[in-house]
Design a protein around this motif. Structure first.
Motif, mmCIF file in Angstrom:
data_model
loop_
_atom_site.group_PDB
_atom_site.id
_atom_site.type_symbol
_atom_site.label_atom_id
_atom_site.label_comp_id
_atom_site.label_asym_id
_atom_site.label_seq_id
_atom_site.Cartn_x
_atom_site.Cartn_y
_atom_site.Cartn_z
ATOM 1 N N GLY A 52 0.731 -0.964 -0.022
ATOM 2 C CA GLY A 52 0.159 0.141 -0.325
ATOM 3 C C GLY A 52 1.264 1.391 -0.560
ATOM 4 O O GLY A 52 0.220 2.380 0.624
ATOM 5 N N TYR A 53 2.044 1.149 -0.298
ATOM 6 C CA TYR A 53 3.478 2.460 0.020
ATOM 7 C C TYR A 53 2.779 3.041 -1.272
ATOM 8 O O TYR A 53 2.647 2.768 -2.588
ATOM 9 C CB TYR A 53 4.515 2.096 0.024
ATOM 10 C CG TYR A 53 5.512 3.032 -0.109
ATOM 11 C CD1 TYR A 53 5.907 3.836 1.295
ATOM 12 C CD2 TYR A 53 6.143 3.710 -1.412
ATOM 13 C CE1 TYR A 53 6.876 4.768 1.024
ATOM 14 C CE2 TYR A 53 7.429 4.582 -1.308
ATOM 15 C CZ TYR A 53 7.461 5.204 -0.385
ATOM 16 O OH TYR A 53 8.200 6.303 0.097
ATOM 17 N N ARG A 54 2.743 4.766 -1.034
ATOM 18 C CA ARG A 54 2.448 5.895 -2.007
ATOM 19 C C ARG A 54 3.954 6.046 -1.669
ATOM 20 O O ARG A 54 3.775 6.726 -1.145
ATOM 21 C CB ARG A 54 0.916 6.186 -1.818
ATOM 22 C CG ARG A 54 0.226 5.089 -2.174
ATOM 23 C CD ARG A 54 -0.533 4.749 -3.529
ATOM 24 N NE ARG A 54 -1.576 4.170 -3.013
ATOM 25 C CZ ARG A 54 -1.843 2.820 -3.290
ATOM 26 N NH1 ARG A 54 -0.846 2.696 -2.533
ATOM 27 N NH2 ARG A 54 -3.150 1.960 -3.200
ATOM 28 N N PRO A 55 4.497 6.673 -2.243
ATOM 29 C CA PRO A 55 5.342 7.736 -2.703
ATOM 30 C C PRO A 55 4.634 9.109 -2.184
ATOM 31 O O PRO A 55 4.234 9.348 -2.824
ATOM 32 C CB PRO A 55 6.723 7.802 -3.964
ATOM 33 C CG PRO A 55 5.778 7.618 -4.729
ATOM 34 C CD PRO A 55 4.685 6.773 -3.969
ATOM 35 N N ASP A 56 6.045 10.299 -1.925
ATOM 36 C CA ASP A 56 4.995 11.872 -1.824
ATOM 37 C C ASP A 56 6.490 12.530 -2.341
ATOM 38 O O ASP A 56 7.311 11.484 -1.887
ATOM 39 C CB ASP A 56 4.988 11.824 -0.514
ATOM 40 C CG ASP A 56 4.756 13.669 -0.184
ATOM 41 O OD1 ASP A 56 5.037 14.522 -0.694
ATOM 42 O OD2 ASP A 56 3.004 13.239 -0.166
ATOM 43 N N PRO A 57 6.601 13.218 -2.649
ATOM 44 C CA PRO A 57 7.744 14.124 -3.495
ATOM 45 C C PRO A 57 8.179 15.355 -2.424
ATOM 46 O O PRO A 57 9.447 15.372 -2.573
ATOM 47 C CB PRO A 57 6.718 15.381 -4.781
ATOM 48 C CG PRO A 57 5.645 15.784 -3.978
ATOM 49 C CD PRO A 57 5.759 13.997 -3.678
ATOM 50 N N THR A 58 7.571 14.824 -0.828
ATOM 51 C CA THR A 58 7.893 15.816 -0.212
ATOM 52 C C THR A 58 9.072 14.988 0.496
ATOM 53 O O THR A 58 8.550 13.846 1.051
ATOM 54 C CB THR A 58 7.074 16.430 1.366
ATOM 55 O OG1 THR A 58 5.869 16.806 0.168
ATOM 56 C CG2 THR A 58 7.577 16.961 2.255
ATOM 57 N N PRO A 59 10.803 15.509 1.063
ATOM 58 C CA PRO A 59 11.344 14.782 1.361
ATOM 59 C C PRO A 59 10.996 14.111 2.949
ATOM 60 O O PRO A 59 10.048 14.894 3.052
ATOM 61 C CB PRO A 59 12.195 15.366 1.827
ATOM 62 C CG PRO A 59 12.666 16.515 0.335
ATOM 63 C CD PRO A 59 11.309 16.373 0.306
ATOM 64 N N GLY A 60 10.881 12.846 3.240
ATOM 65 C CA GLY A 60 10.559 12.848 4.423
ATOM 66 C C GLY A 60 9.179 12.221 4.359
ATOM 67 O O GLY A 60 8.487 12.291 5.896
ATOM 68 N N LEU A 61 8.257 12.348 4.109
ATOM 69 C CA LEU A 61 7.006 12.097 3.763
ATOM 70 C C LEU A 61 6.680 11.112 3.265
ATOM 71 O O LEU A 61 6.923 10.983 1.345
ATOM 72 C CB LEU A 61 6.502 13.255 3.819
ATOM 73 C CG LEU A 61 6.193 14.338 4.719
ATOM 74 C CD1 LEU A 61 5.216 15.728 4.029
ATOM 75 C CD2 LEU A 61 6.174 13.574 6.405
ATOM 76 N N ALA A 62 4.900 9.860 2.863
ATOM 77 C CA ALA A 62 5.023 8.837 2.183
ATOM 78 C C ALA A 62 3.055 8.647 2.748
ATOM 79 O O ALA A 62 2.794 9.384 4.119
ATOM 80 C CB ALA A 62 6.031 8.134 2.083
ATOM 81 N N HIS A 63 2.935 8.037 1.536
ATOM 82 C CA HIS A 63 1.361 7.392 2.158
ATOM 83 C C HIS A 63 1.125 6.428 2.292
ATOM 84 O O HIS A 63 2.072 5.537 1.673
ATOM 85 C CB HIS A 63 0.403 8.509 0.975
ATOM 86 C CG HIS A 63 0.167 9.895 0.891
ATOM 87 N ND1 HIS A 63 -0.556 10.420 2.184
ATOM 88 C CD2 HIS A 63 0.646 10.638 0.325
ATOM 89 C CE1 HIS A 63 -1.019 11.512 2.042
ATOM 90 N NE2 HIS A 63 0.327 11.876 1.165
#
Length: 237
Positions: free
Chosen positions: A171-182
């Motif tokens: 269920g991992y979803r990347p995020d462009p903001t360093p140190g964050l993800a969904h």
């Protein structure tokens, strides 16, 4: 999710589980390891156990206590209040011998407990990520600060999106903001499906950022030998 998940754990505990509890994200499916996650005895004398125990002060609030893995051990040492939003899990904890197990939502702690009620808090099980956003995380940390005293400690945990292994989480979803993800998934058990769970994953540095203005600071971070999982100890400045 709450009662479906709690019912599955209770069925496992009472040895009446005929089907596994599944975690799903689209076509990807994994069996949830109930025994390992919730019933494997907590060893306070192990290296990790000694570290965790060193941050516990009386009285203790165990938030999202599950089947009482930690509450059973700490409850024999200090006054411990174990809370979970699932009635089924609270019933399991009580049956296992947790002296004070209560139904409570971690997002409504100030309405359930007085200011300065506890000396420490555990929020272990990655449920802190259910805060959903950095703002939500700050709000939850503020609530924990409200129900704990001026010298309180807390231990929380999560998955670090900055670690390369984080992308392997179901269920991992990347995020462009360093140190964050969904992270997004739902549970399935005996033909029933839970609502979709939305997690906001944050690195230890993002956790430090979120503590600003909440009354907490990150005092220590303990990482797993491998993987993205970590625990953080919080203290009040």
């Amino acid at each position: 999710m709450t009662e479906l998940f709690g019912r599955a754990v209770a069925d496992h505990y009472h040895d009446r589980m005929d089907e596994p509890l599944l975690v799903r994200d689209g076509a990807e499916t994994q069996e949830h390891p109930i025994e390992a996650f919730y019933f494997e005895p907590f060893d306070p004398e192990s290296e990790a156990g000694r570290w965790l125990s060193s941050w516990v002060r009386a009285p203790l609030l165990d938030v999202g206590a599950g089947a009482g893995r930690h509450a059973l051990v700490f409850g024999a040492r200090v006054e411990t209040v174990a809370v979970d939003v699932s009635e089924s899990l609270v019933a399991v904890m009580t049956d296992r011998g947790v002296a004070d197990a209560r139904v409570a939502d971690m997002f409504s702690l100030p309405s359930r407990f007085d200011r300065d009620r506890f000396g420490s808090a555990l929020v272990v099980g990655t449920q802190l990520s259910l805060a959903g956003s950095m703002q939500g995380l700050r709000g939850l940390l503020g609530d924990l600060a409200f129900v704990t005293d001026a010298d309180a400690t807390a231990v929380v945990d999560g998955y670090d999106p900055g670690h390369e292994a984080a992308a392997e989480l179901l269920g991992y979803r990347p995020d462009p903001t360093p140190g964050l993800a969904h992270r997004t998934f739902h549970f399935a058990y005996e033909g029933a499906v839970s609502e979709t769970l939305q997690f906001r994953l944050f690195s230890p540095d993002r956790l430090r950022e979120a503590t600003v203005g909440t009354g907490w600071r990150v005092a220590d971070v303990r990482r797993a030998d491998e993987g993205s999982y970590y625990r953080a100890a919080l203290t009040k400045p």
